[in-house]
Design a protein around this motif. Structure first.
Motif, short mmCIF file in Angstrom:
data_model
loop_
_atom_site.label_atom_id
_atom_site.label_comp_id
_atom_site.label_asym_id
_atom_site.label_seq_id
_atom_site.Cartn_x
_atom_site.Cartn_y
_atom_site.Cartn_z
N LYS A 108 0.82 -1.21 0.00
CA LYS A 108 0.00 0.00 0.00
C LYS A 108 0.86 1.26 0.00
CE LYS A 108 -3.84 -2.27 2.37
NZ LYS A 108 -4.73 -2.27 3.56
N SER A 109 0.31 2.33 -0.58
CA SER A 109 1.05 3.58 -0.74
C SER A 109 0.38 4.71 0.03
CB SER A 109 1.15 3.95 -2.22
OG SER A 109 1.78 2.93 -2.96
N SER A 141 4.67 1.56 12.56
CA SER A 141 3.56 0.86 13.19
C SER A 141 2.24 1.42 12.67
CB SER A 141 3.62 1.04 14.72
OG SER A 141 2.50 0.43 15.33
N LEU A 142 1.54 0.61 11.88
CA LEU A 142 0.23 0.98 11.35
C LEU A 142 -0.79 -0.03 11.86
CD1 LEU A 142 1.18 1.81 7.64
CD2 LEU A 142 0.82 3.41 9.52
N ARG A 143 -1.86 0.48 12.46
CA ARG A 143 -2.91 -0.39 13.02
C ARG A 143 -2.31 -1.38 14.02
NH1 ARG A 143 -3.76 0.24 7.64
NH2 ARG A 143 -5.64 1.37 7.02
N THR A 144 -1.44 -0.89 14.87
CA THR A 144 -0.82 -1.59 16.01
C THR A 144 0.16 -2.69 15.58
OG1 THR A 144 -2.51 -3.33 16.33
CG2 THR A 144 -2.91 -1.18 17.38
N ARG A 145 0.42 -2.84 14.30
CA ARG A 145 1.38 -3.86 13.86
C ARG A 145 2.57 -3.20 13.20
NH1 ARG A 145 -0.84 -8.99 10.75
NH2 ARG A 145 1.39 -9.42 10.97
N MET A 146 3.75 -3.62 13.62
CA MET A 146 4.97 -3.10 13.03
C MET A 146 5.18 -3.73 11.65
SD MET A 146 7.40 -0.93 13.61
CE MET A 146 7.52 -0.78 15.41
N THR A 147 5.50 -2.91 10.68
CA THR A 147 5.73 -3.42 9.34
C THR A 147 6.94 -2.72 8.72
OG1 THR A 147 4.69 -3.85 7.18
CG2 THR A 147 4.23 -1.72 8.21
N VAL A 148 7.48 -3.35 7.70
CA VAL A 148 8.60 -2.76 6.96
C VAL A 148 8.04 -1.99 5.77
CG1 VAL A 148 10.74 -3.23 5.71
CG2 VAL A 148 10.10 -4.64 7.67
N LEU A 150 9.13 1.43 2.71
CA LEU A 150 10.20 2.24 2.13
C LEU A 150 9.68 3.64 1.88
CD1 LEU A 150 9.62 2.71 -1.15
CD2 LEU A 150 10.35 0.34 -1.28
N LEU A 151 10.60 4.59 1.83
CA LEU A 151 10.30 5.96 1.47
C LEU A 151 10.95 6.25 0.12
CD1 LEU A 151 11.04 7.85 4.84
CD2 LEU A 151 8.88 6.86 4.06
N ARG A 152 10.18 6.80 -0.79
CA ARG A 152 10.70 7.22 -2.09
C ARG A 152 10.04 8.53 -2.46
NH1 ARG A 152 7.62 6.36 -6.65
NH2 ARG A 152 5.70 5.18 -6.40
N VAL A 153 10.48 9.13 -3.53
CA VAL A 153 9.96 10.44 -3.93
C VAL A 153 9.14 10.31 -5.20
CG1 VAL A 153 10.57 12.81 -4.57
CG2 VAL A 153 11.96 11.56 -2.91
N ARG A 154 7.98 10.96 -5.20
CA ARG A 154 7.11 11.02 -6.38
C ARG A 154 6.54 12.42 -6.50
NH1 ARG A 154 1.74 10.69 -7.96
NH2 ARG A 154 1.34 9.52 -9.89
N ASP A 155 6.85 13.11 -7.58
CA ASP A 155 6.35 14.47 -7.82
C ASP A 155 6.63 15.39 -6.63
OD1 ASP A 155 5.41 13.63 -10.28
OD2 ASP A 155 3.38 13.24 -9.55
N ASP A 156 7.86 15.35 -6.15
CA ASP A 156 8.32 16.21 -5.05
C ASP A 156 7.67 15.90 -3.71
OD1 ASP A 156 10.08 17.54 -6.69
OD2 ASP A 156 8.66 19.12 -7.21
N THR A 162 4.32 0.37 2.04
CA THR A 162 4.56 -0.80 2.86
C THR A 162 4.99 -1.97 1.98
OG1 THR A 162 2.20 -1.40 2.73
CG2 THR A 162 2.91 -0.07 4.62
N LEU A 163 5.77 -2.87 2.58
CA LEU A 163 6.30 -4.01 1.84
C LEU A 163 5.68 -5.31 2.34
CD1 LEU A 163 10.12 -3.13 1.78
CD2 LEU A 163 8.34 -2.48 0.15
N LEU A 164 5.47 -6.22 1.42
CA LEU A 164 5.02 -7.55 1.80
C LEU A 164 6.17 -8.29 2.45
CD1 LEU A 164 3.14 -8.51 -1.50
CD2 LEU A 164 2.08 -7.74 0.65
N TRP A 165 5.83 -9.20 3.37
CA TRP A 165 6.85 -10.06 3.96
C TRP A 165 7.27 -11.09 2.93
CZ3 TRP A 165 8.80 -8.17 8.23
CH2 TRP A 165 8.01 -7.41 9.08
#
Length: 265
Positions: A108-109, A141-148, A150-156, A162-165
Motif C-alpha cells: 500500500k502507498s 507501526s500501522l494499526r498496532t502492527r509493526m511493518t517494513v 520504504l520511502l521514495r519520492v514522487r512528484d516532489d 509498505t512491503l510484503l513479507w
C-alpha cells in the motif's frame, strides 16, 4: 484528503513530524445484493455453522484455523501479550539502491506531508533520496502492527510504501517452464526486437480507460432516464436485532459500572 496517521520520520538525529494520507483509492464498480422485485438490500445474520443458532457479537471470538482444518479459539487474555506497537515513529533503518526493491513486494502507498515547522528537513530528505537514487527502508507501526516499508519520492512528495513479507510472495512454479527450453532462432529474435521497437513509446495513463466502469454507468444512466428505479422502503429492524443491540448496550453499561465499583442494573 484526511490524515489517517500522525508521527515523525527519524533518520540519524533528524526528526520530521509528518501526517500520513492514503495515496490511492479504489474505483471498482460495486454492486449490492438486492431483492429482485423491490430493490431491498439483502441482509445477513451471524449464524454458527455447527448448531445453526444466531450468534450475538458478545459470543463471537477470534479463531485461528490450522493447516489441518482445526480451529483454535482465542480470547482477549490469549492476545494480551502479543507484540503490539503504538509508536509514532517512522524509523529509517538504511538507505538502499532503488533497483534492489522488487516491485512485486510493494503493497500500500501513502503520501507524507510535513508539518509547517518541518518543511526544511523534509526537503532535505527528499533531495537526498532523489540525488542518490536510493530509497529509505523504514519500520512503521500501522494499526498496532509493526511493518517494513520504504520511502521514495514522487512528484516532489515523499511516499511511504509498505512491503510484503517474504513469505507473502508466491514462488512462480510452473512445470512447463522446467522442461527443456526451446531454441529461439536468430531471425525470430530479430523480428521480436523489430516488433518491440515498432510499439515503443512512453507511458501515458490518460491513454487507457476503464471500459467496464463506463459501460456500467451508461446502463445505469439509461435506466434512470427510463424511470426504472427501485426506491425500497427502509424496513424496521427486527425485534431480535433490537434485543441484541439493547443487550449489548446494557452489558456495556454494566461493565462500566462494575469498573467504577457500582452495582450493575
Amino acid at each position: 484528503m484526511r490524515a489517517i496517521w500522525k508521527g515523525a520520520v527519524s533518520f540519524g538525529l533528524v526528526n520530521v513530524p509528518v501526517r500520513l494520507y492514503s495515496a490511492t483509492e479504489n474505483h471498482d464498480v460495486q454492486f449490492r445484493q438486492v431483492h429482485r422485485t423491490d430493490g431491498g438490500r439483502i441482509k445477513y445474520q451471524r449464524v454458527c455453522a455447527i448448531d445453526g443458532e444466531q450468534v450475538s457479537y458478545d459470543d463471537i471470538a477470534k479463531g485461528y484455523e490450522t493447516p489441518d482444518g482445526d480451529m483454535v479459539v482465542l480470547d482477549d487474555d490469549d492476545l494480551a501479550d502479543l507484540p503490539i506497537s503504538t509508536t509514532k515513529e517512522i524509523a529509517v533503518d538504511r538507505f538502499v539502491p532503488a533497483e534492489q526493491i522488487d516491485p512485486l513486494v510493494l503493497d500500500k502507498s501513502y503520501y507524507l506531508e510535513p508539518d509547517k515547522s518541518a518543511v526544511k528537513p523534509y526537503v532535505l530528505l527528499r533531495e537526498a533520496l532523489e540525488q542518490t537514487d536510493r530509497v529509505a527502508l523504514v519500520t512503521v507501526s500501522l494499526r498496532t502492527r509493526m511493518t517494513v516499508a520504504l520511502l521514495r519520492v514522487r512528484d516532489d512528495v515523499i511516499v511511504l510504501q509498505t512491503l510484503l513479507w517474504p513469505d507473502e510472495v508466491r514462488a512462480a512454479e510452473f512445470g512447463v517452464l522446467d522442461e527443456d527450453t526451446p531454441t529461439v532462432k536468430k531471425a525470430e529474435l530479430e523480428m521480436a526486437h523489430m516488433l518491440v521497437e515498432s510499439l515503443a513509446g512512453d507511458y501515458d495513463p490518460d491513454a487507457y480507460t476503464d471500459d467496464y466502469e463506463e459501460a456500467v454507468k451508461a446502463v445505469v444512466e439509461a435506466k434512470l432516464k427510463g424511470g426504472e428505479v427501485k426506491k425500497p422502503v427502509e424496513a424496521a429492524e427486527s425485534e431480535g436485532e433490537v434485543v441484541d443491540l439493547l443487550a449489548a448496550l446494557q452489558q456495556s453499561v454494566d461493565r462500566a459500572k462494575k469498573a467504577r465499583g457500582e452495582a450493575a442494573g
